[in-house]
Write a protein that holds these residues in place. Structure first.
Motif, mmCIF file in Angstrom:
data_model
loop_
_atom_site.group_PDB
_atom_site.id
_atom_site.type_symbol
_atom_site.label_atom_id
_atom_site.label_comp_id
_atom_site.label_asym_id
_atom_site.label_seq_id
_atom_site.Cartn_x
_atom_site.Cartn_y
_atom_site.Cartn_z
ATOM 1 N N VAL A 101 0.830 -1.207 0.000
ATOM 2 C CA VAL A 101 0.000 0.000 0.000
ATOM 3 C C VAL A 101 0.867 1.261 0.000
ATOM 4 O O VAL A 101 0.626 2.199 -0.771
ATOM 5 C CB VAL A 101 -0.969 -0.008 1.210
ATOM 6 C CG1 VAL A 101 -1.634 1.334 1.400
ATOM 7 C CG2 VAL A 101 -2.003 -1.098 1.039
ATOM 8 N N ILE A 102 1.902 1.269 0.846
ATOM 9 C CA ILE A 102 2.763 2.460 0.927
ATOM 10 C C ILE A 102 3.556 2.637 -0.369
ATOM 11 O O ILE A 102 3.676 3.758 -0.881
ATOM 12 C CB ILE A 102 3.693 2.369 2.151
ATOM 13 C CG1 ILE A 102 2.868 2.425 3.435
ATOM 14 C CG2 ILE A 102 4.722 3.484 2.142
ATOM 15 C CD1 ILE A 102 3.649 2.101 4.690
ATOM 16 N N ALA A 103 4.090 1.542 -0.909
ATOM 17 C CA ALA A 103 4.848 1.632 -2.162
ATOM 18 C C ALA A 103 3.947 2.097 -3.305
ATOM 19 O O ALA A 103 4.362 2.895 -4.149
ATOM 20 C CB ALA A 103 5.482 0.289 -2.494
ATOM 21 N N TRP A 104 2.713 1.616 -3.326
ATOM 22 C CA TRP A 104 1.767 2.039 -4.365
ATOM 23 C C TRP A 104 1.474 3.538 -4.234
ATOM 24 O O TRP A 104 1.460 4.266 -5.230
ATOM 25 C CB TRP A 104 0.478 1.235 -4.258
ATOM 26 C CG TRP A 104 -0.612 1.791 -5.097
ATOM 27 C CD1 TRP A 104 -0.771 1.664 -6.449
ATOM 28 C CD2 TRP A 104 -1.700 2.598 -4.642
ATOM 29 N NE1 TRP A 104 -1.895 2.342 -6.845
ATOM 30 C CE2 TRP A 104 -2.478 2.920 -5.762
ATOM 31 C CE3 TRP A 104 -2.083 3.066 -3.390
ATOM 32 C CZ2 TRP A 104 -3.620 3.699 -5.668
ATOM 33 C CZ3 TRP A 104 -3.220 3.840 -3.290
ATOM 34 C CH2 TRP A 104 -3.972 4.147 -4.430
ATOM 35 N N ALA A 105 1.243 3.992 -2.993
ATOM 36 C CA ALA A 105 0.933 5.405 -2.783
ATOM 37 C C ALA A 105 2.119 6.290 -3.168
ATOM 38 O O ALA A 105 1.941 7.347 -3.787
ATOM 39 C CB ALA A 105 0.543 5.645 -1.326
ATOM 40 N N LEU A 106 3.324 5.873 -2.816
ATOM 41 C CA LEU A 106 4.500 6.666 -3.177
ATOM 42 C C LEU A 106 4.743 6.669 -4.684
ATOM 43 O O LEU A 106 5.128 7.679 -5.257
ATOM 44 C CB LEU A 106 5.741 6.140 -2.436
ATOM 45 C CG LEU A 106 5.792 6.406 -0.932
ATOM 46 C CD1 LEU A 106 6.999 5.736 -0.328
ATOM 47 C CD2 LEU A 106 5.785 7.890 -0.641
ATOM 48 N N SER A 107 4.515 5.526 -5.328
ATOM 49 C CA SER A 107 4.731 5.472 -6.786
ATOM 50 C C SER A 107 3.686 6.280 -7.539
ATOM 51 O O SER A 107 3.933 6.724 -8.664
ATOM 52 C CB SER A 107 4.745 4.031 -7.280
ATOM 53 O OG SER A 107 3.463 3.459 -7.156
ATOM 54 N N ALA A 108 2.540 6.504 -6.920
ATOM 55 C CA ALA A 108 1.510 7.326 -7.566
ATOM 56 C C ALA A 108 1.919 8.796 -7.611
ATOM 57 O O ALA A 108 1.368 9.567 -8.400
ATOM 58 C CB ALA A 108 0.177 7.176 -6.814
ATOM 59 N N LEU A 109 2.886 9.182 -6.797
ATOM 60 C CA LEU A 109 3.363 10.567 -6.791
ATOM 61 C C LEU A 109 4.271 10.882 -7.978
ATOM 62 O O LEU A 109 4.489 12.044 -8.302
ATOM 63 C CB LEU A 109 4.118 10.851 -5.494
ATOM 64 C CG LEU A 109 3.327 10.725 -4.203
ATOM 65 C CD1 LEU A 109 4.249 10.897 -2.997
ATOM 66 C CD2 LEU A 109 2.193 11.725 -4.176
ATOM 67 N N ILE A 110 4.798 9.840 -8.622
ATOM 68 C CA ILE A 110 5.711 10.043 -9.738
ATOM 69 C C ILE A 110 4.900 10.271 -11.004
ATOM 70 O O ILE A 110 4.032 9.462 -11.342
ATOM 71 C CB ILE A 110 6.627 8.813 -9.934
ATOM 72 C CG1 ILE A 110 7.449 8.539 -8.699
ATOM 73 C CG2 ILE A 110 7.540 9.019 -11.139
ATOM 74 C CD1 ILE A 110 8.217 7.249 -8.774
ATOM 75 N N PRO A 111 5.173 11.348 -11.729
ATOM 76 C CA PRO A 111 4.438 11.564 -12.986
ATOM 77 C C PRO A 111 4.824 10.486 -13.999
ATOM 78 O O PRO A 111 5.983 10.092 -14.101
ATOM 79 C CB PRO A 111 4.879 12.938 -13.456
ATOM 80 C CG PRO A 111 6.092 13.278 -12.668
ATOM 81 C CD PRO A 111 6.099 12.427 -11.442
ATOM 82 N N ASN A 112 3.846 10.018 -14.722
ATOM 83 C CA ASN A 112 4.060 8.960 -15.706
ATOM 84 C C ASN A 112 4.066 9.573 -17.100
ATOM 85 O O ASN A 112 3.048 10.055 -17.577
ATOM 86 C CB ASN A 112 2.958 7.908 -15.586
ATOM 87 C CG ASN A 112 3.288 6.661 -16.361
ATOM 88 O OD1 ASN A 112 4.355 6.521 -16.921
ATOM 89 N ND2 ASN A 112 2.340 5.733 -16.385
ATOM 90 N N LYS A 113 5.229 9.561 -17.755
ATOM 91 C CA LYS A 113 5.330 10.112 -19.109
ATOM 92 C C LYS A 113 4.993 9.027 -20.114
ATOM 93 O O LYS A 113 5.613 7.984 -20.150
ATOM 94 C CB LYS A 113 6.738 10.610 -19.391
ATOM 95 C CG LYS A 113 7.097 11.882 -18.710
ATOM 96 C CD LYS A 113 8.452 12.339 -19.199
ATOM 97 C CE LYS A 113 8.809 13.674 -18.604
ATOM 98 N NZ LYS A 113 10.108 14.129 -19.092
ATOM 99 N N LYS A 114 3.997 9.293 -20.926
ATOM 100 C CA LYS A 114 3.630 8.377 -22.004
ATOM 101 C C LYS A 114 3.572 9.184 -23.286
ATOM 102 O O LYS A 114 2.943 10.201 -23.367
ATOM 103 C CB LYS A 114 2.285 7.710 -21.740
ATOM 104 C CG LYS A 114 2.331 6.701 -20.638
ATOM 105 C CD LYS A 114 1.023 5.954 -20.540
ATOM 106 C CE LYS A 114 1.107 4.940 -19.432
ATOM 107 N NZ LYS A 114 -0.124 4.191 -19.286
ATOM 108 N N GLY A 115 4.224 8.615 -24.293
ATOM 109 C CA GLY A 115 4.168 9.247 -25.598
ATOM 110 C C GLY A 115 5.124 10.291 -25.787
ATOM 111 O O GLY A 115 5.685 11.144 -25.877
#
Length: 115
Positions: A101-115
């Motif tokens: 849960v904590i790793a998922w929440a922290l990874s959601a803070l990283i912007p995801n560049k697509k395209g």
């Protein structure tokens, strides 16, 4: 670069779990980095095989056995690393859930560049 950041955030998540659960201990940030790497390898290589082998039991328990599998893999990582200790299987299950849960929440803070 994103992979390196995720690795560091997973180590931070593991350290956060150690603050929340006194039965899980990590000796330092370097050990947390190694533990996060080992957990990543275990989740990538071992979990799919065990998930397939335990599929009938997972179906019978309506997916609850998957939590047991997560706890076992978390405990396995602690057995492989000397500076990472988990005292008890229930602690491993709770720790695996909190870590996810904590790793998922922290990874959601990283912007995801697509395209």
């Amino acid at each position: 670069m994103r992979l390196l950041l995720l690795w560091i955030l997973n180590a931070v998540a593991l350290l956060a779990v150690t603050y929340l659960l006194p039965t899980i201990q990590v000796s330092g940030f370097g050990t947390a980095l190694v533990a996060a790497l080992v957990l990543g390898f275990i989740n990538t290589l071992v979990r799919p095989v065990l998930a397939i082998l335990t599929l009938p039991i997972t179906v019978l328990t309506l997916g609850i056995f998957y939590l047991v599998l997560n706890g076992f893999l978390f405990w396995l990582a602690s057995a492989l690393l000397p500076g990472f200790q988990v005292h008890g299987f229930v602690s491993a299950m709770v720790g695996a859930i909190l870590y996810g849960v904590i790793a998922w929440a922290l990874s959601a803070l990283i912007p995801n560049k697509k395209g």
